[in-house]
Design a protein around this motif. Structure first.
Motif, mmCIF file in Angstrom:
data_model
loop_
_atom_site.group_PDB
_atom_site.id
_atom_site.type_symbol
_atom_site.label_atom_id
_atom_site.label_comp_id
_atom_site.label_asym_id
_atom_site.label_seq_id
_atom_site.Cartn_x
_atom_site.Cartn_y
_atom_site.Cartn_z
ATOM 1 N N MET B 404 0.826 -1.214 0.000
ATOM 2 C CA MET B 404 0.000 0.000 0.000
ATOM 3 C C MET B 404 0.857 1.260 0.000
ATOM 4 S SD MET B 404 -3.291 -1.282 2.134
ATOM 5 C CE MET B 404 -2.349 -1.862 3.480
ATOM 6 N N GLU B 405 2.007 1.196 0.657
ATOM 7 C CA GLU B 405 2.929 2.341 0.592
ATOM 8 C C GLU B 405 3.389 2.561 -0.857
ATOM 9 O OE1 GLU B 405 3.728 4.629 2.576
ATOM 10 O OE2 GLU B 405 3.437 3.900 4.624
ATOM 11 N N HIS B 406 3.612 1.466 -1.578
ATOM 12 C CA HIS B 406 4.001 1.615 -2.986
ATOM 13 C C HIS B 406 2.893 2.299 -3.784
ATOM 14 C CE1 HIS B 406 5.597 0.914 -6.949
ATOM 15 N NE2 HIS B 406 4.456 0.368 -7.287
ATOM 16 N N VAL B 423 -7.950 1.226 4.425
ATOM 17 C CA VAL B 423 -6.666 1.919 4.571
ATOM 18 C C VAL B 423 -6.875 3.429 4.507
ATOM 19 C CG1 VAL B 423 -6.207 1.589 2.100
ATOM 20 C CG2 VAL B 423 -4.332 2.150 3.611
ATOM 21 N N THR B 424 -6.130 4.124 5.330
ATOM 22 C CA THR B 424 -6.123 5.586 5.276
ATOM 23 C C THR B 424 -4.728 6.037 4.832
ATOM 24 O OG1 THR B 424 -7.716 5.670 7.073
ATOM 25 C CG2 THR B 424 -6.503 7.709 6.584
ATOM 26 N N TYR B 425 -4.692 6.833 3.778
ATOM 27 C CA TYR B 425 -3.430 7.400 3.270
ATOM 28 C C TYR B 425 -3.373 8.876 3.648
ATOM 29 C CZ TYR B 425 -3.398 3.403 -0.028
ATOM 30 O OH TYR B 425 -3.409 2.156 -0.611
ATOM 31 N N ASN B 437 -3.182 4.274 8.564
ATOM 32 C CA ASN B 437 -4.032 3.332 9.304
ATOM 33 C C ASN B 437 -4.496 2.204 8.370
ATOM 34 O OD1 ASN B 437 -5.536 2.685 11.803
ATOM 35 N ND2 ASN B 437 -7.287 2.826 10.383
ATOM 36 N N VAL B 438 -4.412 0.989 8.886
ATOM 37 C CA VAL B 438 -4.893 -0.158 8.104
ATOM 38 C C VAL B 438 -5.643 -1.105 9.037
ATOM 39 C CG1 VAL B 438 -4.286 -1.997 6.485
ATOM 40 C CG2 VAL B 438 -2.738 -0.058 6.757
ATOM 41 N N GLY B 501 -15.688 3.816 2.409
ATOM 42 C CA GLY B 501 -14.571 4.220 3.260
ATOM 43 C C GLY B 501 -13.486 3.156 3.361
ATOM 44 N N ARG B 502 -13.432 2.252 2.364
ATOM 45 C CA ARG B 502 -12.347 1.254 2.356
ATOM 46 C C ARG B 502 -11.010 1.951 2.101
ATOM 47 N NH1 ARG B 502 -14.682 -3.885 -1.197
ATOM 48 N NH2 ARG B 502 -16.744 -3.921 -0.233
#
Lengths: 72, 507
Positions: B404-406, B423-425, B437-438, B501-502
């Motif tokens: 997810m960071e990628h 996940v919150t980016y 947040n995951v 809100g996924r």
């Protein structure tokens, strides 16, 4: 269960999963190679110089090479 | 008198011998032609291949049929027509009708044998059985066994044919990788045996039954075929498939000739063998330019009957494409930079199919927005134009966070669509710290926990730079993503996926 295998694209080692195809080796190596192959700008060959398809099967240790398609 | 009698006897003997030689019309060799194709993958319609020609299409089955007729006329009593497997899965015209158009064409062309390829299991064993039973030609595999150690029903290990007085054995071999590279359910109860172990007794068997020439019809790939030729004595010819290799000049390993005809109906392999009548040895064979390109332009002869089969299914496919598979109460919208309700629907389908805890799909793989209303098969093909399959693997929480960071670094979007995970980016944070947040289900992602993750083969290969997918464990192949999505919509229709809100993005 499929395991990870090493193959070589233009002599560069890349990992793919057993059962993946030539296209996956290109994606794994460099997505631009895959795009070029899809657009037929390059041709993929095996170590003997025989042309192989993007959906061709891969074996552990297989070496594949790309060359420009002069007709494209 | 005795002397005269002796001279007469010698003269008579000479006359008999000389006339018997002079009147003998049988040549000392026999010409056999092996025509072969492999890995057609449902490609019966012509297409352009720029490495061959930018103007003349290639690969039409009607033109291939005309070429086969021509070759048979050249050697009417000495020709074999073989398929190296993987004939059906791969194009809409064949997929939608579960290989029927290809079987019809093969029946019409009176193939002598076909070996089972790994992709023959893509539609499950029942579909394979239906195809085999509708085939008028022998379907071979000597190394697939059921739990009781029997060959699978209606499949033969080998056949022995006769051409010009020669007995020719054809033994089928399927890649042993099938068991690991196919959805496990599709090969339940089957064992794929090592060809090097099962072939020697079979070779002995066919020789005992009088086989003069032995052909192994192998869906194993060129390297595996080379190894087979080196390690197993007594194979005269290997007609191959699986690696989609255009073996333009036959490969010879010890005394075994190996051929393979590329893929997608692009080539017809034509291997001419000259066999010594007495010793039954192959004394000459096609050494170069063994593959003939199937040109399919307006000037290339085409078989009318095959063209009719293709037209029949091509017309039917138009009906199938307009068929409604379900309905949506909302627009199904793609979004490369955030959560997409279309992505949610697809990822839910993937997770339900595989039972995985988490599903990921590349946003760029969703090609169209589907408007509210009826969903047609054509829309599904436009949405998911690639023949991707599901791949399920085990990943740690740390690896999932890496993925997810990628996604948060991709300049043109390409965030992973998700199911089972939220996940919150925070895009104001530095690269590598944007995933703030995951949660998996209702629990925070634990970096040490192992989660079952399902995705597609593009991402599993590290596509879009998601290289962490290449580190998975316990890899399982699944069904076609498109088929899974269609079945899911059929089951739940009408669908109305929402933004839940996924994926939350702070900018």
């Amino acid at each position: 269960m499929a395991r990870q295998i090493f193959v070589y694209v233009n002599d560069e080692p890349v990992t793919v999963y057993e059962g993946m195809h030539v296209k996956h080796a290109l994606i794994s190596c460099d997505i631009s190679l895959y795009e070029a192959a899809k657009n037929e700008e390059i041709i993929i060959e095996d170590k003997n110089g025989f042309e192989i398809g993007l959906d061709g099967a891969l074996n552990e240790g297989e070496r594949i090479y790309t060359r420009p398609n002069i007709l494209a | 008198m005795k002397r005269i009698l002796h001279i007469f006897t010698v003269a008579l003997l000479f006359f008999v011998l000389s006339t018997s030689c002079a009147f003998s019309t049988e040549p000392s060799t026999i010409g056999i032609t092996i025509l072969h194709i492999n890995d057609t993958h449902g490609h019966i319609l012509q297409y352009l291949k720029k490495s061959i020609s930018s103007e003349i299409p290639v690969g039409g089955a009607a033109q291939l049929a005309a070429m086969i007729h021509d070759e048979r006329i050249r050697n009417p009593h000495g020709t074999l027509l073989l398929s190296g497997g993987d004939m059906f899965q791969g194009t809409p015209i064949s997929n939608i009708f579960r290989g029927k158009p290809v079987i019809e064409i093969m029946n019409y062309l009176t193939f002598d044998a076909m070996v089972i390829g790994n992709h023959e299991f893509d539609w499950k064993q029942d579909a394979l059985m239906t195809m085999i039973r509708s085939a008028d030609f022998p379907v071979l595999s000597a190394n697939i066994m059921d739990t009781k150690g029997h060959y699978i029903p209606a499949v033969q290990p080998y056949i022995i044919l006769e051409r010009k007085g020669l007995k020719i054995a054809i033994i089928g071999i399927t890649t042993v990788e099938t068991v690991t590279t196919t959805k496990p359910d599709n090969v339940t109860g089957l064992t794929f045996l090592d060809p090097e172990k099962i072939l020697p007794p079979l070779l002995q068997d066919v020789r005992n039954r009088g086989a003069d020439v032995v052909i192994v019809l192998s869906h194993s790939g060129l390297d595996a075929d080379r190894k087979l030729a080196k390690n197993v004595d007594g194979i005269d010819v290997i007609v191959g498939g699986h690696t989609h290799t255009a073996v333009t000049d036959p490969v010879v390993v010890d005394t075994t000739i190996i051929v393979q005809a590329g893929c997608f109906g692009l080539y017809l392999g034509v291997l001419e063998l000259t066999i010594h009548r007495e010793t039954k040895r192959i004394v000459h064979w096609t050494r170069a330019r063994e593959l003939k390109t199937v040109f399919s332009g307006p000037d290339n002869p085409a078989d009318i009957h095959v063209a009719g089969i293709i037209n029949k299914y091509n017309n039917r496919i138009k009906d199938v494409f307009t068929r409604v598979v379900g309905e949506t109460t909302v627009d199904l919208v793609q979004n490369r930079r955030g959560e997409s309700n279309e992505g949610n629907l697809l990822c839910d389908a993937m997770r339900q199919e595989t039972g995985a805890s988490i599903a990921f799909f590349n946003s760029g793989g969703l090609k169209i927005t589907i408007p509210r209303g009826k969903i047609t098969m054509e829309a599904i093909y436009e949405l998911l134009p690639y023949d991707n399959v599901l791949m399920t693997m085990d990943l740690t929480g740390r690896q999932i966070r890496e993925l997810m960071e990628h996604g948060a670094t991709l300049p043109h979007g390409g965030i992973l669509q998700t199911s089972g995970i939220s996940v919150t980016y925070d895009f104001k944070k530095p690269v590598g710290e944007r995933v703030v947040n995951v949660d998996v289900g209702n629990n925070p992602l634990n970096p040490m926990n192992v989660y079952t993750v399902t995705t597609n083969d593009f991402l599993a290969a590290g596509g879009d730079g998601y290289t962490t997918f290449k580190e998975g464990e316990n890899i399982r192949y699944g069904d076609s993503l498109r088929d899974v999505f269609v079945e899911y919509i059929k089951k739940l229709s009408p669908v109305g996926p929402k933004i839940e809100g996924r994926i939350v993005i702070r900018r």
